[in-house]
Design a protein around this motif. Structure first.
Motif, short mmCIF file in Angstrom:
data_model
loop_
_atom_site.label_atom_id
_atom_site.label_comp_id
_atom_site.label_asym_id
_atom_site.label_seq_id
_atom_site.Cartn_x
_atom_site.Cartn_y
_atom_site.Cartn_z
N LEU A 117 0.85 -1.18 0.00
CA LEU A 117 0.00 0.00 0.00
C LEU A 117 0.89 1.24 0.00
N PHE A 118 0.79 2.04 -1.05
CA PHE A 118 1.64 3.21 -1.26
C PHE A 118 0.89 4.52 -1.14
N ARG A 119 1.60 5.51 -0.62
CA ARG A 119 1.22 6.90 -0.87
C ARG A 119 1.96 7.27 -2.15
N HIS A 120 1.33 8.04 -3.02
CA HIS A 120 1.94 8.43 -4.29
C HIS A 120 3.29 9.12 -4.09
N ALA A 121 4.10 9.14 -5.14
CA ALA A 121 5.39 9.83 -5.11
C ALA A 121 5.16 11.35 -5.02
N GLN A 122 6.25 12.09 -4.89
CA GLN A 122 6.15 13.55 -4.66
C GLN A 122 5.38 14.22 -5.79
N LYS A 123 4.36 14.99 -5.39
CA LYS A 123 3.52 15.65 -6.39
C LYS A 123 3.97 17.09 -6.62
N ALA A 124 3.67 17.57 -7.82
CA ALA A 124 3.94 18.96 -8.17
C ALA A 124 2.94 19.86 -7.47
N MET A 125 3.32 21.09 -7.27
CA MET A 125 2.40 22.08 -6.71
C MET A 125 1.80 22.88 -7.85
N ASP A 126 0.53 22.68 -8.07
CA ASP A 126 -0.21 23.50 -9.02
C ASP A 126 -1.63 23.60 -8.52
N PHE A 127 -2.42 24.37 -9.21
CA PHE A 127 -3.78 24.63 -8.74
C PHE A 127 -4.82 23.94 -9.61
N SER A 128 -4.40 22.91 -10.33
CA SER A 128 -5.32 22.21 -11.23
C SER A 128 -6.29 21.29 -10.49
N GLY A 129 -5.92 20.90 -9.26
CA GLY A 129 -6.73 19.93 -8.54
C GLY A 129 -6.29 18.50 -8.83
N ASP A 130 -5.46 18.34 -9.85
CA ASP A 130 -4.96 17.01 -10.21
C ASP A 130 -3.52 17.12 -10.71
N PRO A 131 -2.61 17.51 -9.81
CA PRO A 131 -1.21 17.67 -10.25
C PRO A 131 -0.54 16.33 -10.53
N ASP A 132 0.44 16.38 -11.41
CA ASP A 132 1.26 15.21 -11.69
C ASP A 132 2.42 15.20 -10.70
N LEU A 133 3.42 14.41 -10.96
CA LEU A 133 4.60 14.32 -10.09
C LEU A 133 5.64 15.37 -10.46
N THR A 134 6.49 15.69 -9.49
CA THR A 134 7.66 16.51 -9.75
C THR A 134 8.72 15.63 -10.40
N ALA A 135 9.84 16.24 -10.78
CA ALA A 135 10.97 15.46 -11.31
C ALA A 135 11.42 14.45 -10.26
N GLU A 136 11.46 14.86 -8.99
CA GLU A 136 11.83 13.93 -7.92
C GLU A 136 10.80 12.80 -7.79
N GLY A 137 9.53 13.12 -7.94
CA GLY A 137 8.49 12.10 -7.89
C GLY A 137 8.64 11.08 -9.01
N HIS A 138 8.96 11.55 -10.21
CA HIS A 138 9.20 10.61 -11.32
C HIS A 138 10.43 9.75 -11.03
N ALA A 139 11.45 10.34 -10.41
CA ALA A 139 12.64 9.57 -10.04
C ALA A 139 12.30 8.51 -8.98
N GLN A 140 11.41 8.86 -8.04
CA GLN A 140 10.96 7.87 -7.05
C GLN A 140 10.23 6.72 -7.74
N ALA A 141 9.40 7.03 -8.72
CA ALA A 141 8.67 5.99 -9.45
C ALA A 141 9.65 5.07 -10.19
N SER A 142 10.69 5.64 -10.77
CA SER A 142 11.72 4.83 -11.44
C SER A 142 12.50 3.99 -10.44
N LYS A 143 12.78 4.56 -9.28
CA LYS A 143 13.50 3.83 -8.23
C LYS A 143 12.66 2.65 -7.73
N LEU A 144 11.36 2.84 -7.64
CA LEU A 144 10.45 1.75 -7.25
C LEU A 144 10.60 0.60 -8.24
N LEU A 145 10.57 0.90 -9.53
CA LEU A 145 10.75 -0.13 -10.54
C LEU A 145 12.10 -0.83 -10.35
#
Length: 164
Positions: free
Chosen positions: A5-33
């Motif tokens: 059970l995971f909490r998502h990787a680091q998210k970007a700060m934006d005001f869209s209500g549905d932000p994607d990941l930061t560069a660090e978050g994408h790196a965390q996702a790659s590290k998970l793999l």
């Protein structure tokens, strides 16, 4: 059955209500793999995500590498404004019960949000006390691993964070 059970990787700060990941978050996702490829974690048989981009992006490298579909689970969504705590916990419980119905060799990776995992710690039927301060704060890409018995007991294995 195994559950990560995971909490998502680091998210970007934006005001869209549905932000994607930061560069660090994408790196965390790659590290998970990388951890899965190196057999430090079990290979998933199912990837469950909330409808939010950040949960999907956390598991996208796993999805592509293993050819697994990202399975959207509305029940992994954050607490809704029209939902009280009892209703939110009931939704969490229903999803946990769905997991316990899986085959014994299933390895489910589920990615959700901070409020979801914190409330899940209050309702998961575990052999470890999940109400302690150890489980009250979840950083980005933090996960808890359980072996789930046929009787529905969530046997604690580890609580870690994917660090760079």
């Amino acid at each position: 059955m195994k559950l990560y059970l995971f909490r998502h990787a680091q998210k970007a700060m934006d005001f869209s209500g549905d932000p994607d990941l930061t560069a660090e978050g994408h790196a965390q996702a790659s590290k998970l793999l990388d951890k899965v490829i190196k057999n430090e974690m079990a290979v998933p048989t199912e990837l469950w995500v909330s409808p939010k981009k950040r949960t999907q992006s956390t598991f996208r490298p796993l999805s592509k590498h293993y050819g697994l579909e990202l399975q959207g689970q509305e029940a992994l969504y954050e607490q809704q404004s029209d939902e009280n705590l009892a209703q939110f916990r009931m939704r969490i419980n229903r999803l946990l019960e769905t997991m316990t119905d899986k085959k014994s060799d299933a390895v489910i990776y589920a990615c959700t949000h901070y409020d979801w995992v914190v409330e899940a710690m209050a309702v998961i039927p575990s052999d470890k006390d999940l109400h302690t301060s150890e489980f009250s704060h979840w950083g980005p890409c933090q996960y808890i691993h359980f072996n789930v018995t046929a009787e529905g007991l969530f046997e604690f294995v580890e609580f870690k964070r994917i660090s760079l």
